[in-house]
Design an enzyme around this catalytic site. Structure first.
Site, mmCIF file in Angstrom:
data_model
loop_
_atom_site.group_PDB
_atom_site.id
_atom_site.type_symbol
_atom_site.label_atom_id
_atom_site.label_comp_id
_atom_site.label_asym_id
_atom_site.label_seq_id
_atom_site.Cartn_x
_atom_site.Cartn_y
_atom_site.Cartn_z
ATOM 1 N N HIS A 167 3.604 -7.744 -10.054
ATOM 2 C CA HIS A 167 4.325 -8.373 -8.937
ATOM 3 C C HIS A 167 5.247 -9.475 -9.483
ATOM 4 O O HIS A 167 4.817 -10.632 -9.583
ATOM 5 C CB HIS A 167 3.329 -8.980 -7.940
ATOM 6 C CG HIS A 167 2.716 -8.005 -7.008
ATOM 7 N ND1 HIS A 167 3.077 -7.905 -5.679
ATOM 8 C CD2 HIS A 167 1.770 -7.060 -7.214
ATOM 9 C CE1 HIS A 167 2.370 -6.951 -5.100
ATOM 10 N NE2 HIS A 167 1.565 -6.422 -6.010
ATOM 11 N N GLU A 206 0.874 -1.181 0.000
ATOM 12 C CA GLU A 206 0.000 0.000 0.000
ATOM 13 C C GLU A 206 0.911 1.232 0.000
ATOM 14 O O GLU A 206 1.555 1.529 1.021
ATOM 15 C CB GLU A 206 -0.891 -0.076 1.250
ATOM 16 C CG GLU A 206 -1.898 1.034 1.340
ATOM 17 C CD GLU A 206 -2.780 1.128 0.111
ATOM 18 O OE1 GLU A 206 -3.300 0.098 -0.340
ATOM 19 O OE2 GLU A 206 -2.915 2.249 -0.411
ATOM 20 N N SER A 207 0.939 1.923 -1.143
ATOM 21 C CA SER A 207 1.929 2.990 -1.287
ATOM 22 C C SER A 207 1.712 4.129 -0.293
ATOM 23 O O SER A 207 2.674 4.782 0.138
ATOM 24 C CB SER A 207 1.933 3.529 -2.723
ATOM 25 O OG SER A 207 0.668 4.031 -3.057
ATOM 26 N N GLU A 230 7.505 -11.046 -8.102
ATOM 27 C CA GLU A 230 7.811 -12.055 -7.074
ATOM 28 C C GLU A 230 6.679 -13.076 -6.924
ATOM 29 O O GLU A 230 6.749 -13.951 -6.084
ATOM 30 C CB GLU A 230 8.120 -11.361 -5.739
ATOM 31 C CG GLU A 230 6.927 -10.909 -4.920
ATOM 32 C CD GLU A 230 6.172 -9.720 -5.505
ATOM 33 O OE1 GLU A 230 6.514 -9.229 -6.587
ATOM 34 O OE2 GLU A 230 5.193 -9.296 -4.848
ATOM 35 N N CYS A 238 5.032 -2.365 -8.262
ATOM 36 C CA CYS A 238 3.658 -1.963 -7.942
ATOM 37 C C CYS A 238 3.661 -0.771 -6.972
ATOM 38 O O CYS A 238 4.007 0.330 -7.380
ATOM 39 C CB CYS A 238 2.841 -3.145 -7.439
ATOM 40 S SG CYS A 238 1.098 -2.858 -7.715
#
Ligand code: GLN
Length: 205
Positions: free
Chosen positions: A175, A54-55, A177, A82
């Site tokens: 994402h 969550e930026s 990962e 992201c």
């Protein structure tokens, strides 16, 4: 720059979000991952990942712990995925009025506005350096628009930027990962091993 012996030490910002998965991929890609929670840790790193999450929350925590200036100055390879991409951008639309934008890449991002408002989807992404597409997982991804020709677009989905770089700053709106694919982490590890003149993923179609 000469290739340094040993495993590159790559930090993963571990204040909030998907940091554990990045550590696992980095380890499998030949690096030594380190969870970063304090700015004093940055000096010892060969590279850094800002993960998804969550930026707004990550930005507040970065300010609270004094990361803002050190991250603006960090001169080794850095990869924002992201939410991490949002934080590295020059301009953020759809964020809090004073949301932290580190201005490390000339992008304007719009939060939670990717594609057809899809919450989450997977798409194969073509990178010109990679023979097979990367299965990219998008989760409430940002839209991104280059603001200068210093931004090299590496991959697109639906005509939108999905991955880009500006010198040694890498960003991806998905994402990596969660892709089950180590190739992008391997490329980043190679770049951290040899400094900013290392491996260059070229712009793809
Ligand atoms: N929508 C989130 C944000 O604006 C980012 C989502 C993610 O990192 N998967 O911060």
């Amino acid at each position: 720059m000469a290739v340094r012996p040993g495993k590159p030490v790559i930090g993963v910002l571990a204040l909030q979000g998907a940091f554990a998965e990045h550590e696992d991929y980095l380890r499998r890609a030949g690096a030594l991952p380190v969870e970063v929670r304090l700015p004093e840790q940055l000096d010892a790193l060969d590279g850094l990942i800002l993960p998804g999450g969550e930026s707004t929350t990550i930005g507040k925590l970065l300010r609270r712990f004094g990361f803002e200036e050190p991250l603006r100055r960090f001169d080794r390879p850095i990869w924002g995925t992201c939410a991490g991409m949002i934080l590295l951008s020059q301009e953020i639309c759809g964020g809090l009025p004073d949301q932290l934008a580190l201005n490390r890449i000339d992008l304007r991002v719009t939060r939670n506005a990717f594609g057809r408002q899809a919450e989450s989807f997977t798409a194969p992404l073509d990178f010109s350096d990679l023979e097979e597409p990367v299965p990219a997982v998008f989760i409430r991804a940002p839209l991104a628009e280059p603001l200068s020709d210093r931004v090299q677009v590496l991959a697109e989905v639906d005509g939108q930027v999905a991955a880009a770089r500006q010198e040694n700053v890498w960003v991806s709106s998905f994402h990596p990962e969660l892709s089950g694919d180590l190739r992008l982490h391997r490329a980043f590890v190679t770049s951290c091993r040899s400094g900013s003149e290392g491996h260059k993923l070229q712009a793809g179609g």
